[in-house]
Motif scaffolding. Sequence first.
Motif, PDB file in Angstrom:
ATOM      1  N   GLY A 206       0.971  -1.195   0.009  1.00 42.60           N
ATOM      2  CA  GLY A 206       0.107   0.400  -0.496  1.00 42.60           C
ATOM      3  C   GLY A 206       1.060   1.270  -0.024  1.00 42.60           C
ATOM      4  N   ASP A 207       2.283   1.108  -0.712  1.00 50.01           N
ATOM      5  CA  ASP A 207       2.953   2.748  -0.519  1.00 50.01           C
ATOM      6  C   ASP A 207       1.871   3.405  -1.290  1.00 50.01           C
ATOM      7  OD1 ASP A 207       4.428   0.368   0.237  1.00 50.01           O
ATOM      8  OD2 ASP A 207       5.638   0.430  -1.058  1.00 50.01           O
ATOM      9  N   GLY A 208       1.873   3.466  -2.616  1.00 48.86           N
ATOM     10  CA  GLY A 208       1.345   4.678  -2.804  1.00 48.86           C
ATOM     11  C   GLY A 208       0.270   5.419  -2.875  1.00 48.86           C
ATOM     12  N   ALA A 209      -0.535   4.025  -2.018  1.00 50.34           N
ATOM     13  CA  ALA A 209      -1.640   5.131  -0.963  1.00 50.34           C
ATOM     14  C   ALA A 209      -1.364   5.760   0.127  1.00 50.34           C
ATOM     15  CB  ALA A 209      -3.085   3.787  -0.725  1.00 50.34           C
ATOM     16  N   ALA A 210      -0.460   5.178   0.858  1.00 55.95           N
ATOM     17  CA  ALA A 210       0.244   5.953   1.743  1.00 55.95           C
ATOM     18  C   ALA A 210       1.048   6.788   1.508  1.00 55.95           C
ATOM     19  CB  ALA A 210       0.877   4.350   3.071  1.00 55.95           C
ATOM     20  N   LEU A 211       1.007   7.105   0.946  1.00 55.55           N
ATOM     21  CA  LEU A 211       2.272   7.645   0.156  1.00 55.55           C
ATOM     22  C   LEU A 211       1.587   9.464  -0.184  1.00 55.55           C
ATOM     23  CD1 LEU A 211       4.761   6.173  -2.286  1.00 55.55           C
ATOM     24  CD2 LEU A 211       5.245   7.360   0.420  1.00 55.55           C
ATOM     25  N   ALA A 212      -0.257   8.935  -1.163  1.00 57.54           N
ATOM     26  CA  ALA A 212      -1.039   9.934  -1.097  1.00 57.54           C
ATOM     27  C   ALA A 212      -1.160  10.231  -0.205  1.00 57.54           C
ATOM     28  CB  ALA A 212      -2.075   9.382  -2.437  1.00 57.54           C
ATOM     29  N   TYR A 213      -1.956   9.665   0.834  1.00 56.42           N
ATOM     30  CA  TYR A 213      -2.259   9.993   2.142  1.00 56.42           C
ATOM     31  C   TYR A 213      -2.018  10.854   3.060  1.00 56.42           C
ATOM     32  CZ  TYR A 213      -6.037   8.251   6.185  1.00 56.42           C
ATOM     33  OH  TYR A 213      -6.658   8.527   6.749  1.00 56.42           O
ATOM     34  N   ARG A 214      -1.009  10.664   2.867  1.00 50.13           N
ATOM     35  CA  ARG A 214      -0.213  11.491   3.756  1.00 50.13           C
ATOM     36  C   ARG A 214       0.054  13.033   3.176  1.00 50.13           C
ATOM     37  NH1 ARG A 214       3.944   7.120   4.405  1.00 50.13           N
ATOM     38  NH2 ARG A 214       3.093   6.159   6.093  1.00 50.13           N
ATOM     39  N   SER A 215       0.037  12.972   2.388  1.00 50.64           N
ATOM     40  CA  SER A 215       0.751  14.213   1.784  1.00 50.64           C
ATOM     41  C   SER A 215      -1.487  14.929   1.340  1.00 50.64           C
ATOM     42  CB  SER A 215       1.530  14.233  -0.169  1.00 50.64           C
ATOM     43  OG  SER A 215       1.752  12.885  -0.004  1.00 50.64           O
ATOM     44  N   GLY A 216      -2.265  14.314   1.676  1.00 52.41           N
ATOM     45  CA  GLY A 216      -3.480  15.345   1.580  1.00 52.41           C
ATOM     46  C   GLY A 216      -3.965  14.987   1.118  1.00 52.41           C
ATOM     47  N   ALA A 217      -4.424  13.079  -0.380  1.00 57.30           N
ATOM     48  CA  ALA A 217      -4.761  12.997  -1.489  1.00 57.30           C
ATOM     49  C   ALA A 217      -5.471  12.038  -0.672  1.00 57.30           C
ATOM     50  CB  ALA A 217      -4.101  12.483  -2.503  1.00 57.30           C
ATOM     51  N   PRO A 218      -6.902  12.042  -0.873  1.00 60.86           N
ATOM     52  CA  PRO A 218      -7.736  11.374  -1.053  1.00 60.86           C
ATOM     53  C   PRO A 218      -7.742  10.199  -0.870  1.00 60.86           C
ATOM     54  CG  PRO A 218      -9.285  12.531  -2.214  1.00 60.86           C
ATOM     55  CD  PRO A 218      -7.644  13.331  -2.204  1.00 60.86           C
ATOM     56  N   LEU A 219      -7.938   8.498  -0.599  1.00 60.44           N
ATOM     57  CA  LEU A 219      -8.487   7.566  -1.069  1.00 60.44           C
ATOM     58  C   LEU A 219      -9.890   7.331  -0.933  1.00 60.44           C
ATOM     59  CD1 LEU A 219      -5.336   5.158   1.756  1.00 60.44           C
ATOM     60  CD2 LEU A 219      -5.793   6.843  -0.772  1.00 60.44           C
ATOM     61  N   LYS A 220      -9.976   6.382  -1.528  1.00 58.99           N
ATOM     62  CA  LYS A 220     -11.483   6.243  -2.426  1.00 58.99           C
ATOM     63  C   LYS A 220     -11.792   4.718  -2.300  1.00 58.99           C
ATOM     64  CE  LYS A 220     -12.926   6.717  -6.983  1.00 58.99           C
ATOM     65  NZ  LYS A 220     -13.034   8.141  -7.694  1.00 58.99           N
ATOM     66  N   ASP A 221     -12.926   4.310  -1.697  1.00 63.60           N
ATOM     67  CA  ASP A 221     -14.051   3.249  -1.156  1.00 63.60           C
ATOM     68  C   ASP A 221     -12.818   2.193  -0.674  1.00 63.60           C
ATOM     69  OD1 ASP A 221     -16.041   3.996  -2.511  1.00 63.60           O
ATOM     70  OD2 ASP A 221     -15.397   3.912  -4.791  1.00 63.60           O
ATOM     71  N   MET A 222     -11.878   2.464   0.099  1.00 70.65           N
ATOM     72  CA  MET A 222     -11.364   1.532   0.485  1.00 70.65           C
ATOM     73  C   MET A 222     -11.507   0.383   1.089  1.00 70.65           C
ATOM     74  SD  MET A 222      -8.038   2.090  -0.400  1.00 70.65           S
ATOM     75  CE  MET A 222      -6.964   1.364   0.569  1.00 70.65           C
ATOM     76  N   GLU A 223     -12.649   0.313   1.563  1.00 66.30           N
ATOM     77  CA  GLU A 223     -13.427  -1.148   2.374  1.00 66.30           C
ATOM     78  C   GLU A 223     -13.630  -1.639   1.521  1.00 66.30           C
ATOM     79  OE1 GLU A 223     -14.326   2.352   1.406  1.00 66.30           O
ATOM     80  OE2 GLU A 223     -17.273   2.690   1.523  1.00 66.30           O
ATOM     81  N   PHE A 224     -13.631  -2.008   0.176  1.00 72.70           N
ATOM     82  CA  PHE A 224     -14.057  -2.428  -1.071  1.00 72.70           C
ATOM     83  C   PHE A 224     -12.777  -3.650  -1.287  1.00 72.70           C
ATOM     84  CE2 PHE A 224     -17.480   0.031  -1.856  1.00 72.70           C
ATOM     85  CZ  PHE A 224     -18.502  -0.513  -1.578  1.00 72.70           C
ATOM     86  N   ILE A 225     -12.419  -4.931  -0.635  1.00 72.94           N
ATOM     87  CA  ILE A 225     -11.209  -5.455  -0.536  1.00 72.94           C
ATOM     88  C   ILE A 225     -11.966  -6.560  -1.489  1.00 72.94           C
ATOM     89  CG2 ILE A 225      -9.945  -6.997   0.315  1.00 72.94           C
ATOM     90  CD1 ILE A 225      -9.301  -4.388   0.896  1.00 72.94           C
ATOM     91  N   GLN A 226     -11.286  -7.099  -2.909  1.00 71.61           N
ATOM     92  CA  GLN A 226     -11.346  -8.894  -3.463  1.00 71.61           C
ATOM     93  C   GLN A 226     -11.127  -9.345  -2.317  1.00 71.61           C
ATOM     94  OE1 GLN A 226     -11.084  -9.916  -7.760  1.00 71.61           O
ATOM     95  NE2 GLN A 226     -13.013  -9.353  -7.112  1.00 71.61           N
ATOM     96  N   PHE A 227     -12.162 -10.460  -2.305  1.00 71.84           N
ATOM     97  CA  PHE A 227     -11.372 -12.463  -1.752  1.00 71.84           C
ATOM     98  C   PHE A 227     -11.662 -12.556  -2.785  1.00 71.84           C
ATOM     99  CE2 PHE A 227     -11.904  -9.959   1.716  1.00 71.84           C
ATOM    100  CZ  PHE A 227     -11.119 -10.021   2.841  1.00 71.84           C
ATOM    101  N   HIS A 228     -10.846 -13.630  -3.576  1.00 70.25           N
ATOM    102  CA  HIS A 228     -10.760 -14.382  -4.631  1.00 70.25           C
ATOM    103  C   HIS A 228     -10.563 -16.060  -4.779  1.00 70.25           C
ATOM    104  CE1 HIS A 228      -9.128 -16.705  -8.210  1.00 70.25           C
ATOM    105  NE2 HIS A 228      -9.543 -15.813  -9.153  1.00 70.25           N
ATOM    106  N   PRO A 229     -12.179 -16.760  -4.448  1.00 68.57           N
ATOM    107  CA  PRO A 229     -12.765 -17.472  -4.448  1.00 68.57           C
ATOM    108  C   PRO A 229     -11.960 -18.965  -4.096  1.00 68.57           C
ATOM    109  CG  PRO A 229     -13.609 -16.765  -5.848  1.00 68.57           C
ATOM    110  CD  PRO A 229     -12.838 -16.146  -5.974  1.00 68.57           C
TER     111      PRO A 229
END
Lengths: 133, 248, 569
Positions: free
Chosen positions: C211-234
Amino acid sequence: MNIPSAEVTKTYRRSIPNTWWLKKSSYVLFMLRELSSVFVALYALCLLSLVYAVSQGPESYAAWVAGSQSGWMILLHVVMGLFVLYHTVTWFRISGRIFGREGSGALSPAAVTALNYVIWIVISLGVMYIILS
Amino acid sequence: MADEIKLTLSRYNPDKDGEYTTQTYTIPYHNDWSILDALNHIKAELDGSISYRWSCRMAVCGSCGMMVNGTPRLTCSTYLNEFYPGEISLEPLANFPVVRDLVVDISDFMAKLTSIKPWIIRKNKKDEVDVSSEYLQTPAQMTVYRQQSLCINCTLCYAACPVYGLHPEFIGPAVIALGYRYNNDSRDEGKEERRKVLANEAGVWKCTVVGDCTEVCPKHVDPSAAIQRTKVDSAISWFFSKLTGRGE
Amino acid sequence: MEILSHDILIVGGGGAGLRAAIAISQSNPSLKTAIVSKVYPMRSHTVAAEGGSAAVLKEDDNHDLHAYDTIKGSDFLADQDAVEAFVRDATKEVIQIERWGCPWNREEDGRIAARWFGGMSRKRTLHASDKTGFHLLHALFQTSLKYDSLMRYDEWHVSALLVDDGKIAGVLAIDTRRGTFSILAARTVILCTGGVGRIYAFTSNAGILTGDGAALAYRSGAPLKDMEFIQFHPSGLLRTGILITEASRGEGGYLFNKEGKRFMENYAPTKMELAPRDIVSRSIMEEIAAKRGFEGPYGSYVHLDLRHLGEPKIMEKLPMVRELCLDFAGMDPVYEPIPIRPTMHYTMGGVHTDKDGKTPIAGLLAAGEAACVSIHGANRLGSNSLTELLVFGARAGRTAVEYASSAKPCPSERLQALAKEKMDFIQKRYIRTENGTERVGAILSELRKTMDEKVGIYRREEGLQEAIQIIQRLKDRFNRIRLTQQSKVFNTELIGAMELDNMLEVAHVVAMCAMIRKESRGGHARKDFPKRDDEQFLHHSLTFQSPDGPRRETLPVTFTKWKPEERKY
């Protein structure tokens, strides 16, 4: 594409000992195959000298035959024979790998190698027939 | 006492003493652990200072190759049970300079990879970006290069190749296999451009057919066959170029 | 500090990053462009994708059908304008990658072949046996090598974004080899760092997906979108969670429970095994909960049976499945059913972007799994993600060219000042940790266990609250981290600590968004709110970092042609 030339850190280079080829059986076999070419060449020289002797007349041929009957010469021929055989076997195997293909509609590597053996045996029999008849 | 297994790791840290030594770790033995599992256990629980590369842990990213008891292997798909109750020695891949512990410098390999021009070359450059339709290629045409397209660049074949060890200028098994892959792709027209790299002293003619590259390849790419076939090909085209008087 | 100047910097050398790099190099080779990646590009996780890449190519198919399938798959949370752009570009992109050497499987006449995939109403999943990601990544990487103008920083880890007054100015990165930090200045930065899979223990994702990119952007003030949606592969292999491709069902494999029944009959009678992943995964969990699963030393599981396909078909279409089973499960799918269980697989959410890859920070773009456009909404259809990284990698590349041509570079004094601030933080937080007591490994394993247990396929209010509390405690513990080594060269312990910090940040957002979304939609299933609730939750979640923790806002979903309807298969 170029990679930035950063000042790089000091690496450790492992040296390769002269005995590297004793570490693995595949390396030993490889070295033996390399060595076998010396014997292949030697055998070729033997044959050439025979041809030369024949061309010089019956006496020189008889001398050549007499010379080759010494114990040392027989030993040399056995050794040469083994190396040439080994050389041939490896060569046939490699040619299978080069010209063979997996999959339908193509000769598999094993088939190409087998074909080599078949041709070898047929030619040998032919030569034997000519000599013996 | 629970079952245990000993792993001896090569250690090297140019920051510290710069000595190339070994260190032995005793860890609990699990019949289903890969060597990579064991390394991750050592790193997390026993010694955070060891360095090694890994990523996918499913034998496709090509990061985790090491010398396992002297043979180049992917550690993610090599299991402790192959060696237990014996010990395991882990060294960085042979024939490469060591950066740190089990990490080697593969920049030489990366440069050689680029030198073979591993991309589709067309005489007409516009073909490369024409997206109106695909090139046609039958399943039979694909079979010709498919096997050599499976290389994951793990460099195990370089560690297994004594020629590369003794003559580092040799472009090596994986790179030649990749050249073969593109040369034999019906979509490619770049064989002539690659010949300069493939058919010279540091190219296929350096190979003396030890064959270990093929033995150690985890993806069955058979670089050795690719090299020998390229030799035949290059010999034939050399012969014809002499015959027809056209130069190389 | 050393400043290395560029016009465009691409963080991450996987499929999206390489596709962006090629787009840039093609359209303007005079731009100084570099890929900075913490692994050599061909090690990126795109390499592990198996089943295929979806695009409309066949006569019986059209763009609207692909768009509708995608939108229905997303449980109507995808932005429909983005999906329409996606399916249109997809057709061009899969042909383009063919022209760059990708060995797509072929029909007898030489045209590209397609296979069935979950949730798709047509055969439109192109594939290179079941090593599609591998071939696609290597084709992209090898093609990228022909551009001399493209530079690479291999095995450099980006530790912070440098943002000057709402505009991107570059990044601060550590060269793992030397252990030294440098400023990589750039007028445009594209984040292509992949997903966050490693916050879970049972995952198909590689070790680098932190999650490096997400964390880098988030710490710099950019929002993360729809993070609750995690895919579980059958279909994850037991013990490791390694992926067994959906193509195994696309090619005709069956799922069986302990009673020998194809249980998908009860959950998706028309699509059966080829229902979308969220539905199949939940069905497996239901079977296990009803004691109709098998039990073994690695927990409960069901069977994926390929035996009836026969060895020739398995070797032709699914060779990697067989390799993986032999190497990592000690069984052969030609003769035995494969024991499988759902495994964390994909991050639908990510850095909030529009369909050109732009984030709210000027000059900062994102593409691929790291980004959330959103075309996947609440659930991604299998084989849409490889296509996504081609389409949106290329789009972000083109946007970057446009932006970089007009933006001004940040003055070097300003860069030094920005970097110094970040560097002081890094020194204090990760490097000078003499008084610390906590170990990276211990915090990481507790985080991953917590996410598996409390933020998994099914979620409940209490579990999510506990998860958030645990994550907060783990964050406190991280403040007392201790690294056992201070040396510089290839210090993977230091990189691991920075990655863990990123994972804690992102996991917090995932758990919090999951708690706030009190409905079940796509990959987000609440046991306590089992129904979709369009009245209250037909919106994206946007999460910003704040001093009090994650702050969530909402964003409306864009609709064009398709109204929300009940999602049945």
